[in-house]
Design an enzyme around this catalytic site. Structure first.
Site, PDB file in Angstrom:
ATOM      1  CG  PHE A 127      -2.050   0.846   1.252  1.00 36.49           C
ATOM      2  CD1 PHE A 127      -3.089   0.637   0.357  1.00 36.49           C
ATOM      3  CD2 PHE A 127      -2.159   1.888   2.161  1.00 36.49           C
ATOM      4  CE1 PHE A 127      -4.206   1.460   0.370  1.00 36.49           C
ATOM      5  CE2 PHE A 127      -3.274   2.712   2.177  1.00 36.49           C
ATOM      6  CZ  PHE A 127      -4.293   2.495   1.283  1.00 36.49           C
ATOM      7  CG  ASP A 206      -0.669  -2.794   6.605  1.00 37.26           C
ATOM      8  OD1 ASP A 206      -1.777  -3.222   6.998  1.00 37.26           O
ATOM      9  OD2 ASP A 206      -0.474  -1.614   6.256  1.00 37.26           O
ATOM     10  CE1 TYR A 231     -10.212   1.996   6.123  1.00 36.05           C
ATOM     11  CE2 TYR A 231      -9.436   2.879   8.220  1.00 36.05           C
ATOM     12  CZ  TYR A 231      -9.251   2.668   6.865  1.00 36.05           C
ATOM     13  OH  TYR A 231      -8.108   3.123   6.253  1.00 36.05           O
ATOM     14  CE  LYS A 232      -8.536  -0.790   4.198  1.00 38.21           C
ATOM     15  NZ  LYS A 232      -7.096  -0.723   4.015  1.00 38.21           N
ATOM     16  NE  ARG A 385      -9.719  -3.152  -3.714  1.00 36.53           N
ATOM     17  CZ  ARG A 385      -9.189  -2.493  -2.686  1.00 36.53           C
ATOM     18  NH1 ARG A 385      -7.967  -2.781  -2.293  1.00 36.53           N
ATOM     19  NH2 ARG A 385      -9.862  -1.561  -2.068  1.00 36.53           N
TER      20      ARG A 385
HETATM   21  C1  LIG Z   1      -6.401   0.439   4.215  1.00 34.65           C
HETATM   22  C2  LIG Z   1      -4.951   0.293   4.425  1.00 34.65           C
HETATM   23  C3  LIG Z   1      -4.245   1.231   5.173  1.00 34.65           C
HETATM   24  C4  LIG Z   1      -4.972   2.420   5.723  1.00 34.65           C
HETATM   25  O1  LIG Z   1      -4.173   3.265   6.462  1.00 34.65           O
HETATM   26  P1  LIG Z   1      -4.851   4.425   7.313  1.00 34.65           P
HETATM   27  O2  LIG Z   1      -3.714   5.054   7.968  1.00 34.65           O
HETATM   28  O3  LIG Z   1      -5.800   3.752   8.281  1.00 34.65           O
HETATM   29  O4  LIG Z   1      -5.586   5.311   6.389  1.00 34.65           O
HETATM   30  C5  LIG Z   1      -2.895   1.034   5.375  1.00 34.65           C
HETATM   31  N1  LIG Z   1      -2.256  -0.039   4.847  1.00 34.65           N
HETATM   32  C6  LIG Z   1      -2.923  -0.959   4.106  1.00 34.65           C
HETATM   33  C7  LIG Z   1      -2.192  -2.143   3.575  1.00 34.65           C
HETATM   34  C8  LIG Z   1      -4.265  -0.807   3.865  1.00 34.65           C
HETATM   35  O5  LIG Z   1      -4.924  -1.702   3.126  1.00 34.65           O
END
Ligand SMILES: *Cc1c(COP(=O)(O)O)cnc(C)c1O
Length: 425
Positions: A127, A206, A231-232, A385
């Site tokens: 990410f 992560d 939140y996912k 996706r």
């Molecule tokens: C959704 C996601 C994030 C989100 O980071 P925030 O700091 O909560 O906005 C980070 N890393 C990955 C791999 C994600 O999928």
């Protein structure tokens, strides 16, 4: 799979042992097919009531007394529940801050412990926020560190040999997404952790795209550090705080770069000298967003009750069904499957690739097109996706989504849309 009928999808739903869990969710629009629960999970009905109760009673009536009636410990209580689906132990996980902030805190702590080692290893499937954070951290430490970004050969996966070759005695930290956000490729956490440990490096995972959809085995893998999102798949709602994991025996060797009062041994001494708290609490910084933490608990209880292995089994059944259907119905229309074929190396979402992906997504979401609204998400440059969230996604939803995709491309309905990107895709 040989049966591509609607009746077969309905039969799979009837036989699904977790099918009833969908009833727990707030579904206002019955014809909406929501395939974006891996970006923002749906609302659990009871969670909405919990939030209302928290506002009206805990805040409205109890006021500041609520800090001694559960608020102060809330991030740790939720952390212990996350531990049950993450293969961790009590006192190893805390809910706090955002994923990006937690990544920064733990990466900093790791580099400090591994002082003298220069390399931080990640990959180009990660990410982007994770890569920004790691690079920014490296720069803020004076430029002595190097962020090594492994390149995926096929745009979907990273070979174990690539990781093995990259790690050496100069490596401080190895940081990957356990499940990557586009291709759903899933690392073998235990194997990569062993590779890192062989050279004395730490791992930082992560879990944003794996927690709640695949069994994560932090302790069994020997993982050092992890962060993840609520939140996912955990349905915490927009901006609900993230979590962090620090292996028990490492906790007192590491320190947070954000020495805030919530990580102090006794914040209410109001002493001027910071003494890091014992255990996981030292990784907290400031006052947590209590109202935003509330919804996560219902989903965690649902997941602990259903069993994360059963949830994974359903996720695999759904994604195998979807991939089979896509190959049968859509490959002649320019679509290709953008996830690994091997389910053992794949998380819960399925990415489809198509040169017109963006405009196809716009048409899918438009209620005026086809028989149903479908909400997927688009990821640059050409990914559609489809998030499979085993607590509420049905086989029939996937069946209908594929029919809508077919209709849109067969009749070129996407041509009615602009390819100008929205701010949030
Ligand atoms: C959704 C996601 C994030 C989100 O980071 P925030 O700091 O909560 O906005 C980070 N890393 C990955 C791999 C994600 O999928």
């Amino acid at each position: 799979m040989k049966d591509f009928t609607e009746a077969y999808a309905m039969k799979l739903d009837r036989e699904d042992p977790l099918g009833a869990l969908r009833e727990e969710f707030s579904i206002q629009n019955k014809s909406l097919i929501y395939l974006d629960g891996n970006s923002l999970g749906m609302l659990v009905k009871d969670a909405a009531e919990d939030v209302q109760e928290e506002v009206e009673h805990a805040w409205g009536v109890q006021l500041i007394r609520s800090w001694n009636q559960g608020w102060y410990e809330k991030g740790l209580v939720l952390g212990d529940k996350i531990a049950k689906i993450a293969g961790a132990s009590d006192g190893e996980i805390a809910v706090a801050d955002s994923t990006s902030v937690n990544l920064y805190k733990l990466a900093y702590a790791a580099l400090r412990l591994k002082h003298g080692r220069r390399k931080i290893i990640t990959d180009d499937l990660n990410f982007p926020s994770d890569i920004y954070i790691l690079k920014g951290l490296a720069a803020s430490l004076g430029g002595g560190h190097e962020v090594v970004i492994l390149e995926s050969a096929d745009g979907m996966t990273i070979a174990p040999e690539q990781v093995r070759e990259a790690i050496d005695g100069d490596t401080a930290l190895v940081s990957f997404s356990h499940v990557v956000f586009k291709s759903a490729f899933m690392y073998d956490m235990e194997r990569v952790t062993a590779m890192a440990h062989e050279h004395g490096a730490l791992t930082l995972w992560d879990l944003s795209h794996s927690i709640g959809s695949v069994p994560v085995e932090l302790n069994r893998a020997g993982a050092d550090l992890a962060v993840g999102c609520t939140y996912k798949y955990l349905n915490g709602g927009p901006g609900s705080p993230a979590f962090l994991y620090v292996r028990k025996d490492l906790q007192d060797q590491l320190t947070s770069p954000l020495q805030g009062w919530f990580g102090e041994e006794n914040p209410f001494d109001f002493g001027l000298e910071y003494r890091p708290a014992k255990g996981i609490r030292r990784f907290l910084a400031g006052t947590p967003p209590i109202l935003s933490m509330v919804p996560v608990e219902r989903t965690l209880e649902m997941m602990i009750g259903a069993g994360i292995h059963q949830i994974r089994e359903k996720s695999i059944a759904l994604s195998e069904y979807l991939v089979g259907l896509v190959v049968h119905e859509l490959t002649t229309l320019g679509f290709s499957v953008g996830v690994p074929v091997d389910v053992k190396r794949r998380g819960s979402h399925v990415s489809l690739k198509h040169p017109e992906a963006y405009r196809i997504c716009k048409a899918l979401i438009d209620p005026a097109v086809g028989n149903r609204e479908v909400i997927p998400d688009f990821r640059e440059p050409d990914h559609i996706r489809l998030g499979i969230t085993p607590l509420y996604t049905r086989f029939i939803d996937l069946y209908h989504a594929v029919q809508e995709l077919k209709h849109i491309v067969e009749y070129k309905l996407y041509e009615n849309y602009s390819s100008q990107r929205d701010a949030v895709t």
